[in-house]
Design an enzyme around this catalytic site. Structure first.
Site, PDB file in Angstrom:
ATOM      1  N   SER A 156      20.391 -18.524 -57.564  1.00  0.00           N
ATOM      2  CA  SER A 156      21.565 -19.335 -57.911  1.00  0.00           C
ATOM      3  C   SER A 156      21.884 -19.094 -59.379  1.00  0.00           C
ATOM      4  CB  SER A 156      21.254 -20.820 -57.699  1.00  0.00           C
ATOM      5  OG  SER A 156      22.355 -21.616 -58.100  1.00  0.00           O
TER       6      SER A 156
ATOM      7  N   TYR B 292      15.523 -28.204 -58.578  1.00  0.00           N
ATOM      8  CA  TYR B 292      16.251 -27.079 -57.982  1.00  0.00           C
ATOM      9  C   TYR B 292      16.402 -25.937 -58.997  1.00  0.00           C
ATOM     10  CZ  TYR B 292      20.057 -24.424 -55.845  1.00  0.00           C
ATOM     11  OH  TYR B 292      20.827 -23.414 -55.314  1.00  0.00           O
TER      12      TYR B 292
HETATM   13  P1  NAP Z   1      23.045 -25.047 -46.367  1.00  0.00           P
HETATM   14  O1  NAP Z   1      24.482 -24.918 -45.968  1.00  0.00           O
HETATM   15  O2  NAP Z   1      22.482 -26.397 -46.584  1.00  0.00           O
HETATM   16  O3  NAP Z   1      22.136 -24.283 -45.295  1.00  0.00           O
HETATM   17  C1  NAP Z   1      20.739 -24.208 -45.505  1.00  0.00           C
HETATM   18  C2  NAP Z   1      20.097 -23.417 -44.399  1.00  0.00           C
HETATM   19  O4  NAP Z   1      18.688 -23.320 -44.640  1.00  0.00           O
HETATM   20  C3  NAP Z   1      20.245 -24.043 -43.027  1.00  0.00           C
HETATM   21  O5  NAP Z   1      20.301 -23.009 -42.074  1.00  0.00           O
HETATM   22  C4  NAP Z   1      18.942 -24.828 -42.865  1.00  0.00           C
HETATM   23  O6  NAP Z   1      18.697 -25.052 -41.485  1.00  0.00           O
HETATM   24  C5  NAP Z   1      17.974 -23.860 -43.527  1.00  0.00           C
HETATM   25  N1  NAP Z   1      16.724 -24.431 -44.028  1.00  0.00           N
HETATM   26  C6  NAP Z   1      16.570 -25.466 -44.883  1.00  0.00           C
HETATM   27  N2  NAP Z   1      15.272 -25.678 -45.123  1.00  0.00           N
HETATM   28  C7  NAP Z   1      14.587 -24.740 -44.414  1.00  0.00           C
HETATM   29  C8  NAP Z   1      13.210 -24.454 -44.241  1.00  0.00           C
HETATM   30  N3  NAP Z   1      12.253 -25.162 -44.860  1.00  0.00           N
HETATM   31  N4  NAP Z   1      12.865 -23.420 -43.435  1.00  0.00           N
HETATM   32  C9  NAP Z   1      13.805 -22.699 -42.800  1.00  0.00           C
HETATM   33  N5  NAP Z   1      15.131 -22.921 -42.927  1.00  0.00           N
HETATM   34  C10 NAP Z   1      15.508 -23.943 -43.710  1.00  0.00           C
HETATM   35  O7  NAP Z   1      22.752 -24.239 -47.715  1.00  0.00           O
HETATM   36  P2  NAP Z   1      23.612 -23.102 -48.449  1.00  0.00           P
HETATM   37  O8  NAP Z   1      24.579 -23.780 -49.335  1.00  0.00           O
HETATM   38  O9  NAP Z   1      24.075 -22.093 -47.494  1.00  0.00           O
HETATM   39  O10 NAP Z   1      22.469 -22.467 -49.382  1.00  0.00           O
HETATM   40  C11 NAP Z   1      21.716 -21.344 -48.959  1.00  0.00           C
HETATM   41  C12 NAP Z   1      21.018 -20.739 -50.157  1.00  0.00           C
HETATM   42  O11 NAP Z   1      21.988 -20.427 -51.151  1.00  0.00           O
HETATM   43  C13 NAP Z   1      20.008 -21.676 -50.816  1.00  0.00           C
HETATM   44  O12 NAP Z   1      18.891 -20.927 -51.227  1.00  0.00           O
HETATM   45  C14 NAP Z   1      20.753 -22.205 -52.017  1.00  0.00           C
HETATM   46  O13 NAP Z   1      19.876 -22.541 -53.065  1.00  0.00           O
HETATM   47  C15 NAP Z   1      21.598 -21.007 -52.371  1.00  0.00           C
HETATM   48  N6  NAP Z   1      22.806 -21.342 -53.145  1.00  0.00           N
HETATM   49  C16 NAP Z   1      23.851 -22.024 -52.565  1.00  0.00           C
HETATM   50  C17 NAP Z   1      24.983 -22.287 -53.329  1.00  0.00           C
HETATM   51  C18 NAP Z   1      26.190 -22.981 -52.763  1.00  0.00           C
HETATM   52  O14 NAP Z   1      27.154 -23.183 -53.491  1.00  0.00           O
HETATM   53  N7  NAP Z   1      26.225 -23.326 -51.489  1.00  0.00           N
HETATM   54  C19 NAP Z   1      25.042 -21.885 -54.673  1.00  0.00           C
HETATM   55  C20 NAP Z   1      23.953 -21.211 -55.215  1.00  0.00           C
HETATM   56  C21 NAP Z   1      22.848 -20.935 -54.450  1.00  0.00           C
HETATM   57  P3  NAP Z   1      17.649 -26.174 -40.962  1.00  0.00           P
HETATM   58  O15 NAP Z   1      17.938 -27.417 -41.724  1.00  0.00           O
HETATM   59  O16 NAP Z   1      17.877 -26.271 -39.468  1.00  0.00           O
HETATM   60  O17 NAP Z   1      16.300 -25.616 -41.264  1.00  0.00           O
END
Ligand code: NAP
Length: 263
Positions: free
Chosen positions: A143, A157
């Site tokens: 991130s 985080y």
């Molecule tokens: P999201 O929409 O909340 O989706 C998270 C995904 O991870 C879901 O599929 C969830 O499914 C799974 N998950 C959560 N905990 C888990 C575990 N312990 N084991 C296996 N799967 C797990 O999140 P996102 O926004 O797409 O973020 C994804 C990644 O991008 C993260 O690493 C986040 O830090 C990074 N990121 C996101 C943003 C943003 O703006 N969205 C910005 C910077 C970085 P289940 O709950 O069914 O397990």
């Protein structure tokens, strides 16, 4: 044009929604065999179904990346179903907000278990299969928060996302003899279910802070992941690529001027 990924075995963790879903769909489009991983099988299955409905190859798998046995089972499933592992996308991550003064070690541990321990366990579990390929690819979703910027109430985080980059540099060195590369994508604010959960006000503030005047899409991130996974990126390792619409650029809050839409 990148070399097609036809037949490559790709694991995407956290792939049932958000950025992981985008990464999984993108690899499905370019001919990879995708293991779609999340803790809830039925949610992972929906994404795997989307890929197969579009003519791709995918299998859902339920695993909590913070648990060693689950991570090993995940790697075994990819080897058994898809004949090995070419690419690991360690994407699963959570981003709850907690004021520092109220943070318990349970709050801290939950974030670290998924974001940091989950990265370690996923990589360790996939190593034998990645080493066997002699051109394995590991792509982390870090991130901008932590490595470059700071956000109040996200200290755990931010620490976890910086930790992924330290891991990346040391692992890239250690795994270079097997020609495994380790790189990271650093998303800015990407429109996902998780981000929407932070509330409409939060989202509007984020949008206003992006010079390219929109939040990113999950495919903006998936395209960067695809590059790191490609043959064309064979000589690129331990690098991080910011994909943020210019979000980290403004100095002292100075935004780019508004322009008329081209007619
Ligand atoms: P999201 O929409 O909340 O989706 C998270 C995904 O991870 C879901 O599929 C969830 O499914 C799974 N998950 C959560 N905990 C888990 C575990 N312990 N084991 C296996 N799967 C797990 O999140 P996102 O926004 O797409 O973020 C994804 C990644 O991008 C993260 O690493 C986040 O830090 C990074 N990121 C996101 C943003 C943003 O703006 N969205 C910005 C910077 C970085 P289940 O709950 O069914 O397990």
């Amino acid at each position: 044009m990148l070399t097609p990924m036809t037949g490559r075995s790709v694991i995407v963790t956290g792939a049932s929604k958000g950025i992981g879903r985008g990464i999984a769909l993108r690899f499905g489009e370019v001919g990879a065999k995708v293991l779609v991983v999340s803790r809830r099988l039925e949610d992972a299955a929906k994404v795997a179904d989307e890929i197969t409905a579009a003519g791709g190859i995918a299998l859902p798998f339920a695993a909590d990346v913070g648990r060693e046995a689950d991570a090993r089972a995940m790697a075994d499933a990819a080897v058994a179903a898809h004949g090995g592992i070419d690419v690991l996308c360690a994407n699963a991550g959570i981003y709850p907000t907690t004021p520092l003064a109220e943070m318990t070690m349970d709050d801290y541990g939950r974030v670290m278990d998924t974001n940091v321990k989950g990265t370690f366990l996923s990589v360790i579990a996939c190593l034998p299969a990645l080493k066997a390929k002699r051109k394995g690819r590991i792509v982390l979703t870090s991130s901008i928060t932590g490595p470059i910027t700071g956000v109040p109430y996200m200290t755990h985080y931010a620490a976890s996302k910086s930790a992924q980059l330290g891991f990346m540099r040391a692992a890239a060195l250690e795994l270079a003899p097997w020609r495994i590369t380790v790189n990271a994508v650093l998303p800015g604010n990407i429109m996902t279910e998780g981000l929407a959960g932070l509330g409409a006000d939060h989202v509007a503030t984020m949008e206003a802070s992006v010079p390219l005047r929109r939040l990113g899409t999950v495919f903006d991130i998936a395209n960067a992941v695809l590059y790191f996974a490609s043959d064309e990126a064979a000589y690129v390792t331990a690098q991080s690529l910011v994909v943020d619409g210019g979000q980290i650029l403004p100095e002292g809050g100075m935004m780019a001027p508004e322009v008329e839409e081209a007619g």
